[in-house]
Design an enzyme around this catalytic site. Structure first.
Site, short mmCIF file in Angstrom:
data_model
loop_
_atom_site.label_atom_id
_atom_site.label_comp_id
_atom_site.label_asym_id
_atom_site.label_seq_id
_atom_site.Cartn_x
_atom_site.Cartn_y
_atom_site.Cartn_z
CE1 TYR A 41 -3.04 -3.05 0.32
CE2 TYR A 41 -4.08 -1.73 2.30
CZ TYR A 41 -4.05 -2.88 1.18
OH TYR A 41 -5.06 -3.76 1.30
NE ARG B 237 8.19 -2.85 6.64
CZ ARG B 237 7.64 -3.94 6.01
NH1 ARG B 237 8.38 -4.92 5.93
NH2 ARG B 237 6.62 -3.73 5.25
CG ASP C 253 0.71 -7.96 -1.20
OD1 ASP C 253 0.13 -9.07 -0.76
OD2 ASP C 253 1.81 -7.46 -0.72
CD GLU C 254 0.68 -13.48 -0.37
OE1 GLU C 254 1.46 -14.55 0.05
OE2 GLU C 254 -0.26 -13.19 0.36
N1 DCP Z 1 -2.73 -5.08 4.97
C1 DCP Z 1 -3.77 -4.66 5.75
N2 DCP Z 1 -3.99 -5.06 6.99
C2 DCP Z 1 -3.12 -5.95 7.52
C3 DCP Z 1 -2.10 -6.62 6.76
C4 DCP Z 1 -1.70 -6.01 5.37
O1 DCP Z 1 -4.57 -3.88 5.37
N3 DCP Z 1 -3.09 -6.29 9.02
C5 DCP Z 1 -2.47 -4.83 3.58
C6 DCP Z 1 -1.26 -3.65 3.48
C7 DCP Z 1 -0.03 -4.04 3.01
C8 DCP Z 1 -0.87 -5.34 2.11
O2 DCP Z 1 -2.00 -5.67 2.72
O3 DCP Z 1 0.59 -3.23 2.34
C9 DCP Z 1 0.12 -6.54 2.00
O4 DCP Z 1 0.47 -6.99 3.29
P1 DCP Z 1 1.59 -7.85 3.39
O5 DCP Z 1 1.42 -8.48 4.82
O6 DCP Z 1 2.31 -8.48 2.28
O7 DCP Z 1 2.74 -6.68 3.89
P2 DCP Z 1 3.28 -5.64 3.01
O8 DCP Z 1 3.34 -5.75 1.44
O9 DCP Z 1 2.79 -3.99 3.26
O10 DCP Z 1 4.86 -5.47 3.28
P3 DCP Z 1 6.16 -6.69 3.25
O11 DCP Z 1 6.97 -6.10 2.23
O12 DCP Z 1 6.70 -7.00 4.69
O13 DCP Z 1 5.34 -7.70 2.48
#
Ligand code: DCP
Length: 512
Positions: free
Chosen positions: A23, A60, A120-121
């Site tokens: 995001y 981070r 996102d996967e």
């Molecule tokens: N997300 C959300 N609520 C959560 C976890 C994630 O809305 N509790 C959303 C925001 C993230 C997206 O889903 O950007 C993908 O989650 P990921 O767990 O894959 O984490 P990120 O992509 O943000 O980070 P990373 O680079 O660690 O995968």
């Protein structure tokens, strides 16, 4: 419960692509001035600066974590940019991120069978293209290897102080490697190229795991982030699993993982190796026992399903603490908002992707005011899905009322008994459209099919309405499950369901 899938005969090459701080990247593309700065995306609810749902890697580095709220993040990183998730209908609107995910899938799907696993996967089966590469242009004959490939992490290889890139190159280009490793080497080259294409087309970075099955690829993709890739050669599997806590393995995060720890003393996945398949089957049943036995050896036959569109569409909202819903009216209000969103999404899925959603499911999380000890779950309910937000709302309301009666232990139709009691609280509410089926020839043929049974319509909206009317004419306004009706109602209900099934089945068959 997990089920073992038969292992394929030949080696496969599977990649799991996971976008980095997704995001945040989407927001940074929208506002390029945020690039390179510490940033995080926060939830709609702004209490204590809002809950962080995505944290950029720059933030981070300052110690900002997803478990923090905005105020806390500001303390550890005063310059952090907090971006609020878009809002529509008084709740988060994820359309921007969903569409961005689709852009990525469109790039990846050019190279192999693609399964969209979440927003996102993506899993990719690149066996065919890796096999062709091995036959026509194997790594050992390459004159040069791209920098991005050389930055790969090869599990079990990058271990001493020698030049990492040189070691990766040697591993990729070994003449004496077995066929499995050679295929993975081709996979690493292909995936590095794909990740660069994703970056060029979408401006997003991603990380990847490359292995012989989905399970190992998924484990590997998160090991080195952001913008990196990790390869899992077969020889590294035992070492990888020996120190992997069971909770980190997909499907072992819940009760099954807890039982492995408490009943068998299994803490790491590798600890499972000491148990025979029979012993695991005795404990957990034939299917799960075999699945566990396979997992201990890094084996998983689960296929990458060719699916680039989501399996279901859902929208929900949480109502934590004092915001918990306590009246039927407030629940109806929120169901209305959720159903409007769901309706927009299933309609657009129908128009864009020619898919028809068939089942509406309502989930909620609740507690009883005078019974904090109760572990009873609020039951989920489903019924055939009718298009149009008013119909969705009407059906969702009925599902909710039925579930609430069951939750409160009231088996009657006395609305007041439930609504007036006011001794329940709803802390989460969601509606989902599931069982979404493709119509093989697309909207045109659906239109054709319905135009034979309905007056021809000029607009696509009317076409959708025709679809709805045709589906629902044999559908009761709502089929509510599990309300302990008399026997004759069960029979009538069964006939309804059968009729409805037949109707949809026939519609599908005729529209081919
Ligand atoms: N997300 C959300 N609520 C959560 C976890 C994630 O809305 N509790 C959303 C925001 C993230 C997206 O889903 O950007 C993908 O989650 P990921 O767990 O894959 O984490 P990120 O992509 O943000 O980070 P990373 O680079 O660690 O995968």
């Amino acid at each position: 419960m997990p089920v073992a899938h038969p292992e394929p005969q030949d080696a496969r090459v599977i990649a799991h692509i996971d976008m980095d701080c997704f995001y945040v990247q989407v927001e940074q593309r929208k506002q390029p001035e945020l690039r390179g700065k510490p940033a995080a995306v926060i939830q709609y609810n702004s209490w204590k600066g809002g809950a962080l749902i995505a944290v950029g890697y720059e933030a981070r580095a300052f110690g900002v974590k997803r478990s923090m709220r905005g105020d806390e993040a500001k303390k550890v990183c005063p310059d952090i940019q907090l971006i609020q998730v878009p809002v529509a209908r008084d709740k988060s609107d994820l359309t921007l991120y969903r569409d961005a995910g689709s852009e990525v899938v469109a790039v990846l799907a050019r190279k192999g069978r693609c399964e969209r696993a979440s927003i996102d996967e993506v899993y990719l089966d690149i066996t065919d293209v890796a096999t062709s590469m091995l036959l026509e242009n194997p790594p050992e004959v390459l004159e040069s290897v791209d920098e991005e490939v050389l930055k790969s992490h090869i599990l079990g290889v990058n271990k001493d102080d020698r030049d990492q890139k040189q070691m990766v190159k040697e591993w990729l280009c070994r003449n004496d490697a077995d066929n499995h490793d050679k295929l993975l080497a081709c996979g690493a080259i292909i995936v590095a190229k794909l990740r660069k294409e994703v970056l060029t087309v979408t401006e997003f970075t991603c990380s990847a795991g490359i292995a012989h099955n989905k399970m190992l690829a998924k484990l590997a993709s998160g090991m080195h982030k952001p913008a990196q890739q990790t390869v899992v050669p077969s020889a590294s599997i035992n070492e990888l699993l020996a120190s992997l806590p069971v909770k980190k393995m997909k499907q072992l995060g819940g009760k099954l993982g807890a039982s492995l720890e408490s009943d068998l003393g299994v803490h790491n996945v590798g600890d499972l190796l000491q148990f025979s398949e029979e012993k695991l089957q005795n404990h957990y049943g034939v299917n799960t026992g075999t699945w566990l036995w396979n997992v201990a050896r890094g084996m998983s036959g689960e296929e990458v399903k060719g699916r680039i569109l989501p399996k279901s569409q859902g929208c929900g909202k949480t109502f934590p603490g004092p915001r918990a819903l306590r009246t039927i009216e407030s629940v109806e209000h929120w169901l209305g908002a959720l159903c409007e969103e769901l309706s927009d999404r299933v309609e657009s899925d129908l128009k864009q992707n020619k898919r028809v959603a068939q089942t509406l499911t309502l989930h909620a999380r609740a507690y009883k005011v005078d019974d904090s000890e109760s572990q009873k779950k609020f039951p989920s309910k489903s019924c055939p899905l009718r298009y149009g937000s008013a119909k969705l709302h009407e059906d969702a309301r009925k599902l909710f009322e039925s579930a609430l009666r069951e939750y409160m232990g009231i088996y009657g139709t006395d609305k007041q008994a439930v609504a007036g009691g006011n001794n329940w609280r709803i802390i989460g509410l969601s509606v989902a459209a599931t069982n979404i089926l493709a119509t093989p020839q697309g909207v045109t043929s659906i239109t054709k099919f319905f135009s034979t049974s309905n007056p021809p319509s000029s607009s696509s909206l009317e076409c959708d309405r025709n679809i709805q009317e045709s589906i629902s004419f044999s559908t009761p306004s709502v089929i509510i499950q599990d309300v302990r009706p008399p026997r004759w109602i069960w029979i009538t209900r069964w006939i309804w369901i059968k009729n409805w099934d037949n109707q949809v089945h026939q519609m599908r068959r005729l529209s081919i």
